[in-house]
Design a protein around this motif. Structure first.
Motif, mmCIF file in Angstrom:
data_model
loop_
_atom_site.group_PDB
_atom_site.id
_atom_site.type_symbol
_atom_site.label_atom_id
_atom_site.label_comp_id
_atom_site.label_asym_id
_atom_site.label_seq_id
_atom_site.Cartn_x
_atom_site.Cartn_y
_atom_site.Cartn_z
ATOM 1 N N GLY A 10 0.797 -1.228 0.000
ATOM 2 C CA GLY A 10 0.000 0.000 0.000
ATOM 3 C C GLY A 10 0.827 1.274 0.000
ATOM 4 N N GLY A 12 2.147 2.652 -2.594
ATOM 5 C CA GLY A 12 1.847 3.444 -3.793
ATOM 6 C C GLY A 12 2.892 3.345 -4.898
ATOM 7 N N ILE A 138 -1.213 2.968 7.640
ATOM 8 C CA ILE A 138 -1.800 3.655 6.473
ATOM 9 C C ILE A 138 -1.672 2.751 5.240
ATOM 10 N N ARG A 142 -4.735 1.192 2.961
ATOM 11 C CA ARG A 142 -4.814 1.408 1.499
ATOM 12 C C ARG A 142 -4.850 0.070 0.754
ATOM 13 N N ALA A 145 -8.146 -1.605 1.081
ATOM 14 C CA ALA A 145 -9.167 -0.881 0.305
ATOM 15 C C ALA A 145 -9.049 -1.280 -1.168
ATOM 16 N N ALA A 146 -7.798 -1.457 -1.656
ATOM 17 C CA ALA A 146 -7.598 -1.869 -3.055
ATOM 18 C C ALA A 146 -8.151 -3.271 -3.292
ATOM 19 N N SER A 191 3.423 9.200 2.154
ATOM 20 C CA SER A 191 2.167 9.506 2.842
ATOM 21 C C SER A 191 1.438 10.665 2.161
#
Ligand code: TMP
Length: 218
Positions: A10, A12, A138, A142, A145-146, A191
């Motif tokens: 997560g 990114g 965090i 994420r 959620a993906a 972040s």
């Protein structure tokens, strides 16, 4: 030039990667985009075993051997040939992931990972490694959620399902690797908003390209 992206779940990096490649190609560099595990047909089969929760608790050494098998095939048939052809290789994860996950978080130790790589592979290290750093709470939020909204398949969530403490160890080990090799690593604050993440990548890669044998950006 050999560029790798690393970070916890997560962080990114996979979202930022195409935008980094756009920037590099806009500057005239021919890029080979690839990833581990799964940068070869054989590796894609290993990936589905390694990331599927249905594989259950894979013994840590067995897990390490599969990641190494993926890497040997990948280096010999994809990464090295692309570098030899003058391409810029941009790879989503590489040896630092094995050091942080299997060496650190799984507790196998860095010496074992390094020894295995010396045995199985030529000494090929990235020129630049971007470490996407953020709080694992965090990152995990994420990542899940993906999975929930279908951006990432549930069959690839075996590591997401690890406890927070595991991901904290991965992060700490990555940061320790970065501190030990400050020339190679660039720590990205993951972040912040995606546009700000990509700006950090561009700010860091620009000066390195102008001194690299890979070529100059226009
Ligand atoms: P990703 O492709 O979404 O980054 O997922 C790959 C997963 O595999 C991620 O959880 C990190 C893990 N991994 C290791 O544990 N060791 C390794 O050597 C590599 C390349 C990945």
């Amino acid at each position: 030039m050999f560029i790798t992206l690393e970070g916890i779940e997560g962080s990114g990096k996979t979202t930022a990667l195409p935008r980094l490649v756009n920037f590099l190609e806009g500057g005239g560099l021919a890029c080979k985009v690839t990833r581990e595990p799964g940068g070869t047909p054989f590796g894609r089969r290993l990936r589905s075993i390694l990331l599927d929760p249905e594989s259950g608790n894979i013994d840590s050494t067995a897990e390490l051997l599969l990641y190494c098998a993926d890497r040997v095939q990948h280096v010999r048939t994809v990464i090295q040939p692309a570098l030899d052809a003058g391409q810029t290789v941009v790879c989503d994860r590489y040896v630092d992931a094995t050091l942080a996950y299997q060496g650190g978080a799984r507790g196998l130790g860095m010496d074992l990972i390094r020894a295995m790589h010396r045995l199985a592979l030529p000494p090929l290290m990235p020129d630049v490694t971007f470490l996407f750093d953020l709080d694992p709470r965090i990152g995990l939020a994420r990542a899940w959620a993906a999975v929930e909204d279908g951006q990432r398949h549930r069959r690839e969530s075996r590591f997401e399902a690890e406890a927070l403490a595991f991901h904290e160890k991965v992060r700490d080990n990555y940061l320790a690797l970065a501190r030990a090799e400050i020339e190679r690593f660039v720590i990205i604050d993951a972040s912040v908003a995606p546009d700000d993440v990509i700006q950090q990548l561009i700010d860091a890669i620009g000066p390195r390209l102008s001194t690299s044998s890979a070529g100059r950006l226009a």
